[in-house]
Design a protein around this motif. Sequence first.
Motif, PDB file in Angstrom:
ATOM      1  N   UNK A 224       0.809  -1.212   0.000  1.00  0.00           N
ATOM      2  CA  UNK A 224       0.000   0.000   0.000  1.00  0.00           C
ATOM      3  C   UNK A 224       0.853   1.277   0.000  1.00  0.00           C
ATOM      4  N   UNK A 225       2.121   1.141  -0.393  1.00  0.00           N
ATOM      5  CA  UNK A 225       2.976   2.323  -0.383  1.00  0.00           C
ATOM      6  C   UNK A 225       3.395   2.678   1.033  1.00  0.00           C
ATOM      7  N   UNK A 226       3.753   3.929   1.233  1.00  0.00           N
ATOM      8  CA  UNK A 226       4.213   4.379   2.539  1.00  0.00           C
ATOM      9  C   UNK A 226       3.218   5.355   3.142  1.00  0.00           C
ATOM     10  N   UNK A 227       2.801   5.078   4.354  1.00  0.00           N
ATOM     11  CA  UNK A 227       1.888   5.970   5.065  1.00  0.00           C
ATOM     12  C   UNK A 227       2.694   7.118   5.658  1.00  0.00           C
ATOM     13  N   UNK A 305      -7.907  -4.482  -2.210  1.00  0.00           N
ATOM     14  CA  UNK A 305      -6.657  -3.735  -2.103  1.00  0.00           C
ATOM     15  C   UNK A 305      -6.680  -2.441  -2.906  1.00  0.00           C
ATOM     16  N   UNK A 306      -7.299  -2.470  -4.080  1.00  0.00           N
ATOM     17  CA  UNK A 306      -7.301  -1.268  -4.921  1.00  0.00           C
ATOM     18  C   UNK A 306      -8.057  -0.130  -4.248  1.00  0.00           C
ATOM     19  N   UNK A 307      -9.187  -0.445  -3.654  1.00  0.00           N
ATOM     20  CA  UNK A 307      -9.963   0.592  -2.967  1.00  0.00           C
ATOM     21  C   UNK A 307      -9.188   1.127  -1.772  1.00  0.00           C
ATOM     22  N   UNK A 308      -8.481   0.248  -1.061  1.00  0.00           N
ATOM     23  CA  UNK A 308      -7.682   0.683   0.081  1.00  0.00           C
ATOM     24  C   UNK A 308      -6.557   1.615  -0.371  1.00  0.00           C
ATOM     25  N   UNK A 309      -5.907   1.272  -1.478  1.00  0.00           N
ATOM     26  CA  UNK A 309      -4.866   2.145  -2.022  1.00  0.00           C
ATOM     27  C   UNK A 309      -5.421   3.531  -2.349  1.00  0.00           C
ATOM     28  N   UNK A 310      -6.605   3.556  -2.949  1.00  0.00           N
ATOM     29  CA  UNK A 310      -7.215   4.844  -3.298  1.00  0.00           C
ATOM     30  C   UNK A 310      -7.511   5.666  -2.050  1.00  0.00           C
ATOM     31  N   UNK A 311      -7.981   5.008  -0.996  1.00  0.00           N
ATOM     32  CA  UNK A 311      -8.239   5.733   0.246  1.00  0.00           C
ATOM     33  C   UNK A 311      -6.956   6.335   0.810  1.00  0.00           C
ATOM     34  N   UNK A 350     -10.330  -8.834   2.684  1.00  0.00           N
ATOM     35  CA  UNK A 350     -11.507  -8.006   2.939  1.00  0.00           C
ATOM     36  C   UNK A 350     -11.476  -7.306   4.291  1.00  0.00           C
ATOM     37  N   UNK A 351     -10.880  -7.930   5.308  1.00  0.00           N
ATOM     38  CA  UNK A 351     -10.796  -7.284   6.616  1.00  0.00           C
ATOM     39  C   UNK A 351      -9.941  -6.023   6.555  1.00  0.00           C
ATOM     40  N   UNK A 352      -8.845  -6.082   5.839  1.00  0.00           N
ATOM     41  CA  UNK A 352      -8.020  -4.883   5.669  1.00  0.00           C
ATOM     42  C   UNK A 352      -8.806  -3.783   4.968  1.00  0.00           C
ATOM     43  N   UNK A 353      -9.595  -4.163   3.972  1.00  0.00           N
ATOM     44  CA  UNK A 353     -10.379  -3.183   3.226  1.00  0.00           C
ATOM     45  C   UNK A 353     -11.475  -2.565   4.093  1.00  0.00           C
ATOM     46  N   UNK A 354     -12.172  -3.390   4.858  1.00  0.00           N
ATOM     47  CA  UNK A 354     -13.225  -2.871   5.739  1.00  0.00           C
ATOM     48  C   UNK A 354     -12.619  -1.972   6.810  1.00  0.00           C
ATOM     49  N   UNK A 355     -11.492  -2.409   7.382  1.00  0.00           N
ATOM     50  CA  UNK A 355     -10.826  -1.580   8.387  1.00  0.00           C
ATOM     51  C   UNK A 355     -10.390  -0.243   7.829  1.00  0.00           C
ATOM     52  N   UNK A 356      -9.905  -0.233   6.581  1.00  0.00           N
ATOM     53  CA  UNK A 356      -9.543   1.028   5.943  1.00  0.00           C
ATOM     54  C   UNK A 356     -10.768   1.920   5.798  1.00  0.00           C
ATOM     55  N   UNK A 357     -11.913   1.295   5.471  1.00  0.00           N
ATOM     56  CA  UNK A 357     -13.146   2.072   5.371  1.00  0.00           C
ATOM     57  C   UNK A 357     -13.557   2.677   6.701  1.00  0.00           C
ATOM     58  N   UNK A 401       2.389  -1.170   4.798  1.00  0.00           N
ATOM     59  CA  UNK A 401       2.286   0.287   4.672  1.00  0.00           C
ATOM     60  C   UNK A 401       3.601   0.995   4.964  1.00  0.00           C
ATOM     61  N   UNK A 402       4.666   0.219   5.209  1.00  0.00           N
ATOM     62  CA  UNK A 402       5.955   0.801   5.589  1.00  0.00           C
ATOM     63  C   UNK A 402       5.758   1.748   6.774  1.00  0.00           C
ATOM     64  N   UNK A 403       4.924   1.295   7.723  1.00  0.00           N
ATOM     65  CA  UNK A 403       4.541   2.156   8.840  1.00  0.00           C
ATOM     66  C   UNK A 403       5.338   1.913  10.101  1.00  0.00           C
ATOM     67  N   UNK A 404       6.669   1.833   9.970  1.00  0.00           N
ATOM     68  CA  UNK A 404       7.499   1.562  11.147  1.00  0.00           C
ATOM     69  C   UNK A 404       7.410   2.685  12.178  1.00  0.00           C
ATOM     70  N   UNK A 405       7.163   3.898  11.711  1.00  0.00           N
ATOM     71  CA  UNK A 405       7.063   5.009  12.657  1.00  0.00           C
ATOM     72  C   UNK A 405       5.774   4.953  13.470  1.00  0.00           C
ATOM     73  N   UNK A 406       4.825   4.096  13.050  1.00  0.00           N
ATOM     74  CA  UNK A 406       3.541   3.986  13.746  1.00  0.00           C
ATOM     75  C   UNK A 406       3.438   2.706  14.564  1.00  0.00           C
TER      76      UNK A 406
END
Length: 470
Positions: A224-227, A305-311, A350-357, A401-406
């Motif tokens: 998902x890239x870097x947050x 995953x695509x919808x999560x990326x867009x968010x 789907x859980x990742x997608x719902x959680x992103x929502x 998400x490369x979210x090591x800072x989080x």
Amino acid sequence: MRGEPDFLKSLRDEMGAGRQWLDRVVVLVYAVLAGLAVVALTLIADAALALYQGLRSHGWWVPLVWTPAVTALVVWCMRRWAPGAAGSGVPQVLTALAPETPLAQRSRFVSLRLSLAKVLGVSGGLLAGLSVGRQGPSVQVAAGVMLHARHWLSPRSGISDRELLVAGGAAGIAAAFNTPLGGIVFAIEELSRRLTERSSGLMLAAIVIAGLVAVSVFGNLSVFGRVRTDGVSWWGLLGPGLLVALACGLLGGLMSRVLLASFMGVPDRFCALRRKRPVLFAALCGLAIAVVALVTDGAVVGVGHEHTKQLLENAAQLPTEHQPFLFTGLKFIASWLSAWTGVPGGVFGPSLSIGAGVGADVAWLVNSPHGAALIALGMCAFLAAVTQTPITAMIIVMEMTDGHSMVLSLMASALLASLVSRMVSRPLYSTMSALMMRALRPADEAGPAPASVTGQGAGAHRPGDQQPQQ
């Protein structure tokens, strides 16, 4: 007390153990094959979803015909030829790992044949346009490949079937999420509380190798890239983050509870129809999912995953452009109905997608400038709530998400959401596995089994050859 190790003696023992080295090579070769199997599942599943998206362009009415028909066909094929490949795949591996499961019964849950059927079944579900994930099925696929290594191991290898199953299941997670560390943590937290000292290093190496196979194919990039968390403070994130964790804990616990209810078969007309006419029931669920897909213009279809990326990419515009609660609620319904059909597919994606929502909804609700961070917290919290494996959820989301800072925020949200979920529902995978094992016992020992794992249930193929559907 043992003395200090003798280096030269240890070196001679290692160099002289030719067969032991051959066994190690066999395990590592099968680790590569397990990684390649998950890569194949990913590529075929993505191609199937792309084909479905192409079919949608031929007319708005196409999913209303296509989705029910293909869903019914997949369910019929699974019941006819591979009932053990239905559903998520994680409970099947847990059942095969259980000491209570007879060795002769393990092939009903994990085998090379079921791995192939799982790949085709998951791809069929995505071709139909269902809301299913491929990460959970990757656990069963990779475990089936790794278990096949036992045919080439020497009797004195010291490597048990249990260790092969743990390594294979964890390798599936590592390769599917492109997160080798997540696979190792999943092996410890969910699949096994222990590995023998003698072979733990070899099994961990197998998990890492399978993950590296996926990395070599898809690249060493965060899914998902870097947050970006620049300018995010604890105080600015505390209130909205707490709200995200609590909401995900409740909603994730509800998801787990309805999935268990569907799996066990509650006494209502829908479960009665599923028991009597499982293929027809799958078609009706497919029709309902097609309607939901039309309402959301296909956003709820597939893993998500695509919808999560867009968010995540449009997090800065959430307060003005986001449509709150619509996607989250409909993705929840579509994922539940997809699992209820009995089509092979998991709930990780789907859980990742719902959680992103959920994270996006909260960011919109409180008009927070930290939308990306809240989305990442939602992904972690909802996955932890559904699976009740908070450490695994934190590691997976951190790597994706490369979210090591989080890391501290992700861990806090995962622990809180998992705690809330435990107040709402029993653990999803272990409960399903317990029900599967209960169905294996003689009737006088186990008592009445759930409807979906007995000869009268929706998961039945024929008397004496039934498999559960979730």
